[in-house]
Design a protein around this motif. Structure first.
Motif, PDB file in Angstrom:
ATOM      1  N   SER A 196       0.814  -1.212   0.000  1.00  0.00           N
ATOM      2  CA  SER A 196       0.000   0.000   0.000  1.00  0.00           C
ATOM      3  C   SER A 196       0.849   1.265   0.000  1.00  0.00           C
ATOM      4  N   ALA A 197       0.322   2.298  -0.631  1.00  0.00           N
ATOM      5  CA  ALA A 197       0.985   3.606  -0.623  1.00  0.00           C
ATOM      6  C   ALA A 197       0.922   4.261   0.749  1.00  0.00           C
ATOM      7  N   SER A 198       0.145   3.686   1.658  1.00  0.00           N
ATOM      8  CA  SER A 198       0.026   4.237   3.004  1.00  0.00           C
ATOM      9  C   SER A 198       1.146   3.769   3.935  1.00  0.00           C
ATOM     10  N   VAL A 199       1.950   2.805   3.511  1.00  0.00           N
ATOM     11  CA  VAL A 199       3.014   2.273   4.369  1.00  0.00           C
ATOM     12  C   VAL A 199       4.014   3.346   4.800  1.00  0.00           C
ATOM     13  N   PRO A 200       4.482   4.232   3.880  1.00  0.00           N
ATOM     14  CA  PRO A 200       5.411   5.286   4.338  1.00  0.00           C
ATOM     15  C   PRO A 200       4.812   6.162   5.437  1.00  0.00           C
ATOM     16  N   ASP A 201       3.542   6.538   5.282  1.00  0.00           N
ATOM     17  CA  ASP A 201       2.893   7.350   6.311  1.00  0.00           C
ATOM     18  C   ASP A 201       2.788   6.583   7.621  1.00  0.00           C
ATOM     19  N   ALA A 202       2.538   5.276   7.523  1.00  0.00           N
ATOM     20  CA  ALA A 202       2.435   4.450   8.733  1.00  0.00           C
ATOM     21  C   ALA A 202       3.770   4.418   9.475  1.00  0.00           C
ATOM     22  N   LEU A 203       4.868   4.275   8.736  1.00  0.00           N
ATOM     23  CA  LEU A 203       6.196   4.260   9.366  1.00  0.00           C
ATOM     24  C   LEU A 203       6.505   5.596  10.047  1.00  0.00           C
ATOM     25  N   LEU A 204       6.100   6.697   9.403  1.00  0.00           N
ATOM     26  CA  LEU A 204       6.340   8.012  10.001  1.00  0.00           C
ATOM     27  C   LEU A 204       5.505   8.189  11.269  1.00  0.00           C
ATOM     28  N   ASN A 205       4.263   7.709  11.218  1.00  0.00           N
ATOM     29  CA  ASN A 205       3.400   7.799  12.398  1.00  0.00           C
ATOM     30  C   ASN A 205       3.951   6.952  13.540  1.00  0.00           C
ATOM     31  N   MET A 206       4.509   5.795  13.204  1.00  0.00           N
ATOM     32  CA  MET A 206       5.146   4.955  14.215  1.00  0.00           C
ATOM     33  C   MET A 206       6.334   5.685  14.848  1.00  0.00           C
ATOM     34  N   ALA A 207       7.143   6.344  14.013  1.00  0.00           N
ATOM     35  CA  ALA A 207       8.295   7.078  14.527  1.00  0.00           C
ATOM     36  C   ALA A 207       7.849   8.178  15.487  1.00  0.00           C
ATOM     37  N   SER A 208       6.780   8.886  15.128  1.00  0.00           N
ATOM     38  CA  SER A 208       6.256   9.944  16.006  1.00  0.00           C
ATOM     39  C   SER A 208       5.789   9.356  17.331  1.00  0.00           C
ATOM     40  N   SER A 209       5.162   8.195  17.264  1.00  0.00           N
ATOM     41  CA  SER A 209       4.672   7.543  18.479  1.00  0.00           C
ATOM     42  C   SER A 209       5.827   7.119  19.378  1.00  0.00           C
ATOM     43  N   TYR A 210       6.873   6.559  18.754  1.00  0.00           N
ATOM     44  CA  TYR A 210       8.046   6.166  19.541  1.00  0.00           C
ATOM     45  C   TYR A 210       8.681   7.387  20.210  1.00  0.00           C
ATOM     46  N   MET A 211       8.731   8.507  19.488  1.00  0.00           N
ATOM     47  CA  MET A 211       9.298   9.722  20.067  1.00  0.00           C
ATOM     48  C   MET A 211       8.486  10.159  21.279  1.00  0.00           C
ATOM     49  N   GLU A 212       7.181  10.084  21.192  1.00  0.00           N
ATOM     50  CA  GLU A 212       6.327  10.471  22.312  1.00  0.00           C
ATOM     51  C   GLU A 212       6.537   9.549  23.509  1.00  0.00           C
ATOM     52  N   LEU A 213       6.881   8.296  23.231  1.00  0.00           N
ATOM     53  CA  LEU A 213       7.136   7.339  24.307  1.00  0.00           C
ATOM     54  C   LEU A 213       8.562   7.459  24.848  1.00  0.00           C
ATOM     55  N   GLY A 214       9.351   8.326  24.241  1.00  0.00           N
ATOM     56  CA  GLY A 214      10.729   8.505  24.688  1.00  0.00           C
ATOM     57  C   GLY A 214      11.685   7.461  24.149  1.00  0.00           C
ATOM     58  N   ASP A 215      11.240   6.670  23.170  1.00  0.00           N
ATOM     59  CA  ASP A 215      12.071   5.612  22.593  1.00  0.00           C
ATOM     60  C   ASP A 215      12.718   6.143  21.308  1.00  0.00           C
ATOM     61  N   THR A 216      13.757   6.943  21.476  1.00  0.00           N
ATOM     62  CA  THR A 216      14.402   7.577  20.321  1.00  0.00           C
ATOM     63  C   THR A 216      15.039   6.553  19.388  1.00  0.00           C
ATOM     64  N   ALA A 217      15.578   5.488  19.947  1.00  0.00           N
ATOM     65  CA  ALA A 217      16.241   4.471  19.119  1.00  0.00           C
ATOM     66  C   ALA A 217      15.251   3.824  18.156  1.00  0.00           C
ATOM     67  N   SER A 218      14.068   3.466  18.651  1.00  0.00           N
ATOM     68  CA  SER A 218      13.059   2.850  17.785  1.00  0.00           C
ATOM     69  C   SER A 218      12.518   3.855  16.777  1.00  0.00           C
ATOM     70  N   ALA A 219      12.390   5.120  17.187  1.00  0.00           N
ATOM     71  CA  ALA A 219      11.936   6.161  16.266  1.00  0.00           C
ATOM     72  C   ALA A 219      12.926   6.313  15.119  1.00  0.00           C
ATOM     73  N   ARG A 220      14.204   6.350  15.474  1.00  0.00           N
ATOM     74  CA  ARG A 220      15.246   6.472  14.455  1.00  0.00           C
ATOM     75  C   ARG A 220      15.225   5.264  13.509  1.00  0.00           C
ATOM     76  N   LYS A 221      15.036   4.072  14.075  1.00  0.00           N
ATOM     77  CA  LYS A 221      15.005   2.849  13.253  1.00  0.00           C
ATOM     78  C   LYS A 221      13.848   2.889  12.265  1.00  0.00           C
ATOM     79  N   ALA A 222      12.659   3.347  12.727  1.00  0.00           N
ATOM     80  CA  ALA A 222      11.492   3.427  11.849  1.00  0.00           C
ATOM     81  C   ALA A 222      11.736   4.434  10.727  1.00  0.00           C
TER      82      ALA A 222
END
Length: 247
Positions: A196-222
């Protein structure tokens, strides 16, 4: 006009990223100064300045996330409108009679009314269900939007709108500040609709969520995954800017 508004918002976000980078550099210099004078009394004042700057950075990051979400939402609403219009056009093209409300040509026979088949009415049901869920999201009623989009995906898993509906489930959880469920539902999108063309947006949303959780490493990986797999996407460009601010 809508595109102009999105462009203006993007300029504001770019300005916020510049301010974020400036504060981050100042914070780094202050931290170096604190380390260099660890045994002196004035270190307390420097530590207080560091705390103030951390708060400013946190506030800036929050502004950036809000504005980025607004930009993403505006762009997605435009795309959703195009999808809806395309669906309606396909329904019309499948019909055999004149456009609804059009008068027959002079002398032309008026065809008998023919009920729509189930195959023709299905897109209408899909569009109406999707739009009802979107209305809840646009109104900020995220719990209702989540329920409606989940029902849509369950009922129409093969619909062209299903991947986008799954994305909005994760995005609605994000806006409701339930970041763990936001991540889980974006991962579900990536697994169920990998092409799906929505996958890139999903990965970015995941990164934002990880940042909010304070998990910078996972955000960077996403974000690294996003940039690597979808380098030309709009989401990848946003990820590059965010990754630059983390360095």
């Amino acid at each position: 006009m809508a595109r102009k508004g999105v462009a203006e918002q993007q300029k504001r976000v770019d300005g916020l990223y510049s301010r974020y980078d400036e504060f981050a550099q100042r914070l780094t210099k202050l931290e170096d100064a604190v380390k260099a004078q660890a045994g002196n009394q004035p270190v307390l004042d420097l530590a207080n300045q560091l705390q103030v700057m951390r708060e400013e950075l946190r506030s800036l990051r929050g502004q950036i996330e809000v504005m980025s979400n607004n930009i993403e939402g505006n762009a997605k609403r435009q795309r959703d409108m195009y999808v809806d219009l395309d669906t309606r056009l396909r329904r019309f093209e499948q019909g055999t009679g004149p456009a609804p409300g059009a008068a027959p040509a002079p002398g032309a026979a008026v065809p008998p009314a023919v009920p729509l088949s189930g195959a023709t009415s299905a897109p209408a049901n899909e569009t109406e269900a999707y739009e009802a869920a979107q209305n809840q999201r646009r109104a900020g009623n995220y719990p209702a939007a989540i329920t409606a989009f989940q029902a849509f995906v369950a009922q129409y898993p093969r619909s062209a709108l299903a991947p986008r509906a799954q994305y909005w489930i994760g995005d609605s959880y994000y806006n409701a500040r339930d970041f763990k469920n936001a991540i889980a539902n974006q991962q579900k999108l990536i697994s169920a609709y990998a092409d799906s063309a929505s996958v890139p947006d999903a990965l970015l949303n995941m990164a934002s969520s990880y940042m909010e959780l304070g998990d910078t490493a996972s955000a960077r990986k996403a974000m690294d995954s996003l940039v690597s797999r979808y380098p030309t996407s709009e989401a990848a460009e946003k990820a590059r800017r965010r990754l630059a601010s983390l360095r």
